[in-house]
Design a protein around this motif. Structure first.
Motif, PDB file in Angstrom:
ATOM      1  N   ARG A   1      -2.012  -1.554   1.391  1.00  0.00           N
ATOM      2  CA  ARG A   1      -1.322  -1.929   0.149  1.00  0.00           C
ATOM      3  C   ARG A   1       0.178  -2.140   0.417  1.00  0.00           C
ATOM      4  O   ARG A   1       0.762  -3.138   0.002  1.00  0.00           O
ATOM      5  CB  ARG A   1      -1.528  -0.848  -0.909  1.00  0.00           C
ATOM      6  CG  ARG A   1      -0.744  -1.100  -2.215  1.00  0.00           C
ATOM      7  CD  ARG A   1      -0.854   0.103  -3.144  1.00  0.00           C
ATOM      8  NE  ARG A   1      -2.187   0.235  -3.694  1.00  0.00           N
ATOM      9  CZ  ARG A   1      -2.593  -0.311  -4.835  1.00  0.00           C
ATOM     10  NH1 ARG A   1      -1.758  -1.045  -5.566  1.00  0.00           N
ATOM     11  NH2 ARG A   1      -3.818  -0.124  -5.272  1.00  0.00           N
ATOM     12  N   ASN A   2       0.775  -1.199   1.127  1.00  0.00           N
ATOM     13  CA  ASN A   2       2.201  -1.308   1.426  1.00  0.00           C
ATOM     14  C   ASN A   2       2.490  -2.470   2.372  1.00  0.00           C
ATOM     15  O   ASN A   2       3.472  -3.210   2.198  1.00  0.00           O
ATOM     16  CB  ASN A   2       2.706  -0.001   2.032  1.00  0.00           C
ATOM     17  CG  ASN A   2       2.690   1.143   1.043  1.00  0.00           C
ATOM     18  OD1 ASN A   2       2.787   0.920  -0.166  1.00  0.00           O
ATOM     19  ND2 ASN A   2       2.558   2.372   1.534  1.00  0.00           N
ATOM     20  N   PHE A   3       1.632  -2.628   3.378  1.00  0.00           N
ATOM     21  CA  PHE A   3       1.837  -3.677   4.372  1.00  0.00           C
ATOM     22  C   PHE A   3       1.765  -5.070   3.741  1.00  0.00           C
ATOM     23  O   PHE A   3       2.520  -5.974   4.099  1.00  0.00           O
ATOM     24  CB  PHE A   3       0.771  -3.531   5.465  1.00  0.00           C
ATOM     25  CG  PHE A   3       0.860  -4.538   6.577  1.00  0.00           C
ATOM     26  CD1 PHE A   3       2.000  -4.638   7.368  1.00  0.00           C
ATOM     27  CD2 PHE A   3      -0.218  -5.375   6.852  1.00  0.00           C
ATOM     28  CE1 PHE A   3       2.066  -5.552   8.410  1.00  0.00           C
ATOM     29  CE2 PHE A   3      -0.153  -6.290   7.884  1.00  0.00           C
ATOM     30  CZ  PHE A   3       0.983  -6.381   8.662  1.00  0.00           C
ATOM     31  N   LEU A   4       0.860  -5.225   2.785  1.00  0.00           N
ATOM     32  CA  LEU A   4       0.670  -6.516   2.121  1.00  0.00           C
ATOM     33  C   LEU A   4       1.593  -6.702   0.919  1.00  0.00           C
ATOM     34  O   LEU A   4       1.535  -7.734   0.256  1.00  0.00           O
ATOM     35  CB  LEU A   4      -0.788  -6.667   1.682  1.00  0.00           C
ATOM     36  CG  LEU A   4      -1.810  -6.700   2.820  1.00  0.00           C
ATOM     37  CD1 LEU A   4      -3.225  -6.589   2.273  1.00  0.00           C
ATOM     38  CD2 LEU A   4      -1.658  -7.970   3.646  1.00  0.00           C
ATOM     39  N   HIS A   5       2.439  -5.700   0.651  1.00  0.00           N
ATOM     40  CA  HIS A   5       3.379  -5.743  -0.489  1.00  0.00           C
ATOM     41  C   HIS A   5       2.636  -6.014  -1.798  1.00  0.00           C
ATOM     42  O   HIS A   5       3.115  -6.737  -2.665  1.00  0.00           O
ATOM     43  CB  HIS A   5       4.449  -6.821  -0.276  1.00  0.00           C
ATOM     44  CG  HIS A   5       5.225  -6.676   0.993  1.00  0.00           C
ATOM     45  ND1 HIS A   5       6.074  -7.658   1.463  1.00  0.00           N
ATOM     46  CD2 HIS A   5       5.277  -5.673   1.916  1.00  0.00           C
ATOM     47  CE1 HIS A   5       6.612  -7.273   2.605  1.00  0.00           C
ATOM     48  NE2 HIS A   5       6.140  -6.066   2.901  1.00  0.00           N
ATOM     49  N   TYR A   6       1.463  -5.412  -1.910  1.00  0.00           N
ATOM     50  CA  TYR A   6       0.628  -5.631  -3.095  1.00  0.00           C
ATOM     51  C   TYR A   6       1.223  -4.880  -4.277  1.00  0.00           C
ATOM     52  O   TYR A   6       1.582  -3.706  -4.188  1.00  0.00           O
ATOM     53  CB  TYR A   6      -0.794  -5.143  -2.826  1.00  0.00           C
ATOM     54  CG  TYR A   6      -1.717  -5.265  -4.013  1.00  0.00           C
ATOM     55  CD1 TYR A   6      -2.368  -6.463  -4.293  1.00  0.00           C
ATOM     56  CD2 TYR A   6      -1.934  -4.176  -4.857  1.00  0.00           C
ATOM     57  CE1 TYR A   6      -3.231  -6.572  -5.389  1.00  0.00           C
ATOM     58  CE2 TYR A   6      -2.786  -4.278  -5.944  1.00  0.00           C
ATOM     59  CZ  TYR A   6      -3.429  -5.477  -6.207  1.00  0.00           C
ATOM     60  OH  TYR A   6      -4.267  -5.582  -7.280  1.00  0.00           O
TER      61      TYR A   6
ATOM     62  N   PRO B   1      -1.605  -9.735 -10.043  1.00  0.00           N
ATOM     63  CA  PRO B   1      -1.067  -9.026  -8.875  1.00  0.00           C
ATOM     64  C   PRO B   1      -0.262  -9.972  -7.986  1.00  0.00           C
ATOM     65  O   PRO B   1      -0.493 -11.182  -7.954  1.00  0.00           O
ATOM     66  CB  PRO B   1      -2.323  -8.539  -8.152  1.00  0.00           C
ATOM     67  CG  PRO B   1      -3.409  -8.585  -9.177  1.00  0.00           C
ATOM     68  CD  PRO B   1      -3.068  -9.723 -10.073  1.00  0.00           C
ATOM     69  N   THR B   2       0.672  -9.407  -7.252  1.00  0.00           N
ATOM     70  CA  THR B   2       1.452 -10.164  -6.281  1.00  0.00           C
ATOM     71  C   THR B   2       1.298  -9.521  -4.910  1.00  0.00           C
ATOM     72  O   THR B   2       0.982  -8.337  -4.796  1.00  0.00           O
ATOM     73  CB  THR B   2       2.938 -10.201  -6.651  1.00  0.00           C
ATOM     74  OG1 THR B   2       3.438  -8.856  -6.686  1.00  0.00           O
ATOM     75  CG2 THR B   2       3.150 -10.856  -8.011  1.00  0.00           C
ATOM     76  N   ARG B   3       1.510 -10.313  -3.876  1.00  0.00           N
ATOM     77  CA  ARG B   3       1.487  -9.809  -2.504  1.00  0.00           C
ATOM     78  C   ARG B   3       2.423 -10.660  -1.669  1.00  0.00           C
ATOM     79  O   ARG B   3       2.919 -11.700  -2.116  1.00  0.00           O
ATOM     80  CB  ARG B   3       0.067  -9.871  -1.922  1.00  0.00           C
ATOM     81  CG  ARG B   3      -0.500 -11.283  -1.818  1.00  0.00           C
ATOM     82  CD  ARG B   3      -1.623 -11.348  -0.794  1.00  0.00           C
ATOM     83  NE  ARG B   3      -2.306 -12.628  -0.798  1.00  0.00           N
ATOM     84  CZ  ARG B   3      -1.887 -13.731  -0.181  1.00  0.00           C
ATOM     85  NH1 ARG B   3      -0.712 -13.745   0.444  1.00  0.00           N
ATOM     86  NH2 ARG B   3      -2.593 -14.840  -0.223  1.00  0.00           N
ATOM     87  N   ARG B   4       2.626 -10.267  -0.429  1.00  0.00           N
ATOM     88  CA  ARG B   4       3.511 -11.017   0.446  1.00  0.00           C
ATOM     89  C   ARG B   4       2.947 -12.413   0.690  1.00  0.00           C
ATOM     90  O   ARG B   4       1.716 -12.603   0.727  1.00  0.00           O
ATOM     91  CB  ARG B   4       3.751 -10.277   1.764  1.00  0.00           C
ATOM     92  CG  ARG B   4       2.505 -10.128   2.634  1.00  0.00           C
ATOM     93  CD  ARG B   4       2.732  -9.177   3.807  1.00  0.00           C
ATOM     94  NE  ARG B   4       3.824  -9.624   4.672  1.00  0.00           N
ATOM     95  CZ  ARG B   4       4.361  -8.881   5.659  1.00  0.00           C
ATOM     96  NH1 ARG B   4       3.891  -7.649   5.875  1.00  0.00           N
ATOM     97  NH2 ARG B   4       5.327  -9.355   6.397  1.00  0.00           N
TER      98      ARG B   4
ATOM     99  N   LEU C   1      -8.848  -6.172   2.119  1.00  0.00           N
ATOM    100  CA  LEU C   1      -8.040  -7.401   2.183  1.00  0.00           C
ATOM    101  C   LEU C   1      -8.352  -8.312   1.009  1.00  0.00           C
ATOM    102  O   LEU C   1      -7.455  -8.923   0.414  1.00  0.00           O
ATOM    103  CB  LEU C   1      -8.293  -8.117   3.514  1.00  0.00           C
ATOM    104  CG  LEU C   1      -7.837  -7.385   4.781  1.00  0.00           C
ATOM    105  CD1 LEU C   1      -8.257  -8.149   6.019  1.00  0.00           C
ATOM    106  CD2 LEU C   1      -6.335  -7.159   4.770  1.00  0.00           C
ATOM    107  N   LYS C   2      -9.620  -8.414   0.676  1.00  0.00           N
ATOM    108  CA  LYS C   2     -10.014  -9.224  -0.470  1.00  0.00           C
ATOM    109  C   LYS C   2      -9.489  -8.612  -1.770  1.00  0.00           C
ATOM    110  O   LYS C   2      -8.980  -9.316  -2.660  1.00  0.00           O
ATOM    111  CB  LYS C   2     -11.541  -9.353  -0.519  1.00  0.00           C
ATOM    112  CG  LYS C   2     -12.043 -10.259  -1.634  1.00  0.00           C
ATOM    113  CD  LYS C   2     -13.560 -10.418  -1.558  1.00  0.00           C
ATOM    114  CE  LYS C   2     -14.065 -11.335  -2.658  1.00  0.00           C
ATOM    115  NZ  LYS C   2     -15.537 -11.499  -2.610  1.00  0.00           N
TER     116      LYS C   2
END
Length: 231
Positions: free
Chosen positions: A188-193, A202-205, A227-228
């Motif tokens: 979650r943190n790595f993908l900036h979710y 939702p937003t992500r990197r 990931l999905k």
């Protein structure tokens, strides 16, 4: 047959022995090798096939005994052994008297006998091939996800080196560890979710178009749905 085909047939092995551990921890891999080899054999033109194939189970016997059995039965080409330890034993025996295609590699500082050929696909090789394939498919910027520890670091670095050599960029690397809940939080943190609430999108990197995942099967089955879930 053409002249080239006739020459190839004349030079081809007449009897091949497969040395494989068909029981135990390597059984699934060994059986896949055996089945793939026999499928290729059956698909080859009859004139190009060796006259005979022996499949010798090395699970419960010394590899040197199995190798000598193959030679005693008339093998003029040996495929195997499969495990690194058995390949090293064969190499150290000074008994490699026919062309032998080992299905693993010796240590880098160990010299192979003249007729011992080494074939295998290490995780590092596979990582490099994955990088090449992803670049061929148009990938430009990659995230790398691998387990913490020397294995994960090595595989991740092999992918990164090949990816960058081919002109790709690495947007970030995550080396995961811990429980399922911990890995989920790391992703979650790595993908900036981020999702403020259930009514918002939702937003992500957005700085990547490819993900390289190196993991054991159990971890991969856990991570891929995440990931999905994190879009």
């Amino acid at each position: 047959l053409s002249d080239a085909d006739s020459s190839a047939a004349a030079a081809a092995p007449k009897q091949i022995a497969l040395l494989l551990p068909l029981q135990g921890s390597y059984a699934n891999v060994a059986r896949a090798v055996r089945d793939g080899f026999l499928a290729a054999y059956n698909a080859a033109p009859a004139a190009m096939r060796p006259a005979h194939i022996d499949v010798i189970d090395t699970s419960h016997q010394n590899i040197l005994t199995a190798y000598q059995q193959a030679l005693a039965q008339g093998a003029d080409f040996v495929i195997g052994p499969l495990t690194k330890a058995d390949v090293q034993t064969i190499a150290n025996s000074n008994n490699v008297s026919v062309p032998t295609l080992a299905l693993n590699y010796l240590d880098i500082n160990q010299t192979a006998p003249a007729q011992l050929y080494q074939f295998g696909l290490s995780p590092l090789d596979e990582a490099r091939q994955a990088a090449a394939l992803a670049r061929q498919q148009g990938g430009q910027s990659a995230l790398i996800i691998a387990p913490a520890g020397s294995w994960g670091t090595g595989v991740a670095q092999a992918f990164q080196d090949q990816w960058q050599a081919l002109g790709g960029t690495v947007a970030g690397r995550l080396f995961f560890s811990g429980s399922a809940e911990t890995i989920s939080a790391q992703l979650r943190n790595f993908l900036h979710y981020n999702q403020v609430d259930k009514t918002t999108t939702p937003t992500r990197r957005q700085d990547f178009d490819s993900i390289f995942l190196a993991a054991a099967p159990a971890a991969a089955r856990q991570i891929k749905p995440l990931l999905k879930y994190f879009y």
